[in-house]
Design a protein around this motif. Structure first.
Motif, PDB file in Angstrom:
ATOM      1  N   VAL A 267      35.986 -38.865  20.433  1.00 29.75           N
ATOM      2  CA  VAL A 267      36.502 -39.493  19.358  1.00 29.75           C
ATOM      3  C   VAL A 267      35.133 -39.971  18.681  1.00 29.75           C
ATOM      4  CG1 VAL A 267      37.702 -41.741  18.788  1.00 29.75           C
ATOM      5  CG2 VAL A 267      38.562 -40.336  20.778  1.00 29.75           C
ATOM      6  N   VAL A 268      35.153 -40.055  17.493  1.00 27.50           N
ATOM      7  CA  VAL A 268      34.055 -40.421  16.618  1.00 27.50           C
ATOM      8  C   VAL A 268      34.423 -41.307  15.424  1.00 27.50           C
ATOM      9  CG1 VAL A 268      32.225 -39.904  14.940  1.00 27.50           C
ATOM     10  CG2 VAL A 268      32.764 -38.519  17.207  1.00 27.50           C
ATOM     11  N   VAL A 269      33.981 -42.410  15.159  1.00 27.74           N
ATOM     12  CA  VAL A 269      34.379 -43.565  14.259  1.00 27.74           C
ATOM     13  C   VAL A 269      32.939 -43.539  13.365  1.00 27.74           C
ATOM     14  CG1 VAL A 269      35.307 -45.713  13.813  1.00 27.74           C
ATOM     15  CG2 VAL A 269      36.002 -44.677  15.786  1.00 27.74           C
TER      16      VAL A 269
ATOM     17  N   LYS B 237      41.445 -50.721  23.535  1.00 27.18           N
ATOM     18  CA  LYS B 237      42.665 -51.243  24.029  1.00 27.18           C
ATOM     19  C   LYS B 237      43.247 -50.194  25.022  1.00 27.18           C
ATOM     20  CE  LYS B 237      47.535 -52.617  23.031  1.00 27.18           C
ATOM     21  NZ  LYS B 237      48.215 -53.269  22.005  1.00 27.18           N
ATOM     22  N   VAL B 238      43.218 -48.950  24.696  1.00 25.55           N
ATOM     23  CA  VAL B 238      43.506 -47.710  25.364  1.00 25.55           C
ATOM     24  C   VAL B 238      42.380 -47.142  26.517  1.00 25.55           C
ATOM     25  CG1 VAL B 238      45.326 -47.029  23.969  1.00 25.55           C
ATOM     26  CG2 VAL B 238      43.005 -46.076  23.709  1.00 25.55           C
ATOM     27  N   LYS B 239      41.369 -47.916  26.472  1.00 27.46           N
ATOM     28  CA  LYS B 239      40.234 -47.657  27.186  1.00 27.46           C
ATOM     29  C   LYS B 239      39.628 -46.373  27.147  1.00 27.46           C
ATOM     30  CE  LYS B 239      41.314 -50.738  30.925  1.00 27.46           C
ATOM     31  NZ  LYS B 239      41.739 -51.846  29.948  1.00 27.46           N
ATOM     32  N   GLN B 240      39.535 -45.893  25.597  1.00 27.25           N
ATOM     33  CA  GLN B 240      38.884 -44.499  25.557  1.00 27.25           C
ATOM     34  C   GLN B 240      37.371 -44.633  24.800  1.00 27.25           C
ATOM     35  OE1 GLN B 240      40.024 -41.332  25.369  1.00 27.25           O
ATOM     36  NE2 GLN B 240      37.838 -40.816  24.617  1.00 27.25           N
ATOM     37  N   PRO B 241      36.605 -44.121  25.488  1.00 26.68           N
ATOM     38  CA  PRO B 241      35.252 -44.259  24.917  1.00 26.68           C
ATOM     39  C   PRO B 241      35.032 -43.692  23.765  1.00 26.68           C
ATOM     40  CG  PRO B 241      35.199 -43.227  27.037  1.00 26.68           C
ATOM     41  CD  PRO B 241      36.573 -43.317  26.663  1.00 26.68           C
ATOM     42  N   ILE B 242      34.535 -44.189  22.834  1.00 27.38           N
ATOM     43  CA  ILE B 242      33.994 -43.602  21.402  1.00 27.38           C
ATOM     44  C   ILE B 242      32.744 -43.683  21.018  1.00 27.38           C
ATOM     45  CG2 ILE B 242      36.479 -44.298  20.437  1.00 27.38           C
ATOM     46  CD1 ILE B 242      35.115 -46.527  19.044  1.00 27.38           C
ATOM     47  N   LYS B 243      32.532 -43.007  20.100  1.00 23.15           N
ATOM     48  CA  LYS B 243      31.011 -42.951  19.413  1.00 23.15           C
ATOM     49  C   LYS B 243      31.184 -43.244  18.089  1.00 23.15           C
ATOM     50  CE  LYS B 243      26.693 -41.908  18.877  1.00 23.15           C
ATOM     51  NZ  LYS B 243      25.823 -42.594  19.637  1.00 23.15           N
ATOM     52  N   VAL B 244      30.372 -44.584  17.929  1.00 17.55           N
ATOM     53  CA  VAL B 244      30.457 -45.161  16.707  1.00 17.55           C
ATOM     54  C   VAL B 244      29.366 -45.002  15.812  1.00 17.55           C
ATOM     55  CG1 VAL B 244      30.762 -47.444  15.521  1.00 17.55           C
ATOM     56  CG2 VAL B 244      32.020 -46.913  17.643  1.00 17.55           C
ATOM     57  N   TYR B 245      29.295 -44.620  14.574  1.00 16.09           N
ATOM     58  CA  TYR B 245      28.162 -44.549  13.693  1.00 16.09           C
ATOM     59  C   TYR B 245      28.559 -45.920  12.577  1.00 16.09           C
ATOM     60  CZ  TYR B 245      27.105 -40.145  15.698  1.00 16.09           C
ATOM     61  OH  TYR B 245      26.703 -39.075  16.654  1.00 16.09           O
ATOM     62  N   GLU B 246      27.710 -46.760  12.673  1.00 19.53           N
ATOM     63  CA  GLU B 246      27.717 -48.080  11.821  1.00 19.53           C
ATOM     64  C   GLU B 246      27.052 -47.550  10.675  1.00 19.53           C
ATOM     65  OE1 GLU B 246      29.749 -50.239  12.079  1.00 19.53           O
ATOM     66  OE2 GLU B 246      30.120 -50.579  14.396  1.00 19.53           O
ATOM     67  N   LEU B 247      27.632 -47.031   9.342  1.00 20.28           N
ATOM     68  CA  LEU B 247      27.047 -46.508   8.237  1.00 20.28           C
ATOM     69  C   LEU B 247      26.056 -47.540   7.576  1.00 20.28           C
ATOM     70  CD1 LEU B 247      29.531 -44.113   6.805  1.00 20.28           C
ATOM     71  CD2 LEU B 247      27.726 -43.805   8.468  1.00 20.28           C
ATOM     72  N   ASP B 248      26.467 -48.982   7.725  1.00 23.41           N
ATOM     73  CA  ASP B 248      25.858 -49.915   6.970  1.00 23.41           C
ATOM     74  C   ASP B 248      24.342 -50.227   7.548  1.00 23.41           C
ATOM     75  OD1 ASP B 248      27.656 -51.032   9.031  1.00 23.41           O
ATOM     76  OD2 ASP B 248      27.008 -53.060   8.271  1.00 23.41           O
ATOM     77  N   GLU B 249      24.154 -49.809   8.920  1.00 23.66           N
ATOM     78  CA  GLU B 249      23.080 -50.172   9.875  1.00 23.66           C
ATOM     79  C   GLU B 249      22.126 -48.876   9.840  1.00 23.66           C
ATOM     80  OE1 GLU B 249      24.604 -51.190  13.610  1.00 23.66           O
ATOM     81  OE2 GLU B 249      25.432 -53.322  12.576  1.00 23.66           O
ATOM     82  N   ARG B 250      22.426 -47.876   8.940  1.00 33.87           N
ATOM     83  CA  ARG B 250      21.579 -46.453   8.984  1.00 33.87           C
ATOM     84  C   ARG B 250      21.022 -46.371   7.413  1.00 33.87           C
ATOM     85  NH1 ARG B 250      23.193 -42.301  12.969  1.00 33.87           N
ATOM     86  NH2 ARG B 250      22.156 -40.938  11.487  1.00 33.87           N
TER      87      ARG B 250
ATOM     88  N   PHE C 176      37.705 -39.506  13.895  1.00 29.67           N
ATOM     89  CA  PHE C 176      38.046 -38.110  14.192  1.00 29.67           C
ATOM     90  C   PHE C 176      38.220 -37.981  15.697  1.00 29.67           C
ATOM     91  CE2 PHE C 176      35.293 -37.726  10.478  1.00 29.67           C
ATOM     92  CZ  PHE C 176      35.590 -36.609   9.815  1.00 29.67           C
ATOM     93  N   ILE C 177      39.148 -37.174  16.092  1.00 29.11           N
ATOM     94  CA  ILE C 177      39.567 -37.011  17.353  1.00 29.11           C
ATOM     95  C   ILE C 177      39.515 -35.398  17.669  1.00 29.11           C
ATOM     96  CG2 ILE C 177      41.259 -37.288  19.065  1.00 29.11           C
ATOM     97  CD1 ILE C 177      42.341 -39.700  17.680  1.00 29.11           C
ATOM     98  N   ASN C 178      38.829 -34.949  18.506  1.00 30.34           N
ATOM     99  CA  ASN C 178      38.834 -33.725  18.881  1.00 30.34           C
ATOM    100  C   ASN C 178      38.273 -33.018  17.507  1.00 30.34           C
ATOM    101  OD1 ASN C 178      39.373 -33.705  21.695  1.00 30.34           O
ATOM    102  ND2 ASN C 178      41.595 -34.079  21.014  1.00 30.34           N
ATOM    103  N   GLY C 179      37.374 -33.347  16.770  1.00 33.85           N
ATOM    104  CA  GLY C 179      36.713 -32.703  15.673  1.00 33.85           C
ATOM    105  C   GLY C 179      37.709 -32.826  14.488  1.00 33.85           C
ATOM    106  N   ASN C 180      38.995 -33.269  14.591  1.00 35.75           N
ATOM    107  CA  ASN C 180      39.937 -33.672  13.389  1.00 35.75           C
ATOM    108  C   ASN C 180      40.071 -35.100  13.059  1.00 35.75           C
ATOM    109  OD1 ASN C 180      40.752 -30.689  13.437  1.00 35.75           O
ATOM    110  ND2 ASN C 180      41.923 -31.264  15.380  1.00 35.75           N
TER     111      ASN C 180
END
Length: 116
Positions: free
Chosen positions: A33-35, A53-66, A89-93
């Motif tokens: 999962v990518v956000v 909430k569902v305890k799913q690890p995610i990779k977050v890219y904060e665009l306003d901080e890049r 994106f979940i599983n690349g989609n």
């Protein structure tokens, strides 16, 4: 001489765009999962809260901080067809934004997407 300079500038922008697109493709293929988010956005917070909430690890890219956040957002628009954040994106989609992720959770469709 001016046309040579403008061609060189365009080539530099295109290479940068290609690099950004590759970054996005690599990012979404390496994590379940990518956000792509902005730290102040309430819909981005909604999406991140759903995965918390569902305890799913995610990779977050904060665009306003890049430094390249605007370029990433512009390239995401070419890839997904929309410019708003979050882009999840979940599983690349791409599955949409914050409201879309919340709807997937509420309908019971999110959990199966996270398995496998």
């Amino acid at each position: 001489m001016g046309s040579l300079t403008s061609r060189a500038s365009r080539a530099s922008v295109m290479a940068n765009s290609t690099d950004i697109q590759q970054f996005i493709k690599d990012a979404v293929s390496q994590e379940k999962v990518v956000v792509f988010s902005k730290s102040y956005c309430p819909y981005c917070k909604l999406a991140k809260d759903v995965f918390n909430k569902v305890k799913q690890p995610i990779k977050v890219y904060e665009l306003d901080e890049r430094d390249d956040g605007t370029a990433i957002q512009e390239n995401l628009a070419h890839i997904t067809g929309f410019r708003t954040v979050p882009q999840v994106f979940i599983n690349g989609n791409c599955v949409g934004g914050g409201s879309d992720v919340k709807a997937l959770l509420d309908s019971g469709k999110l959990q199966p997407m996270l398995i496998g």
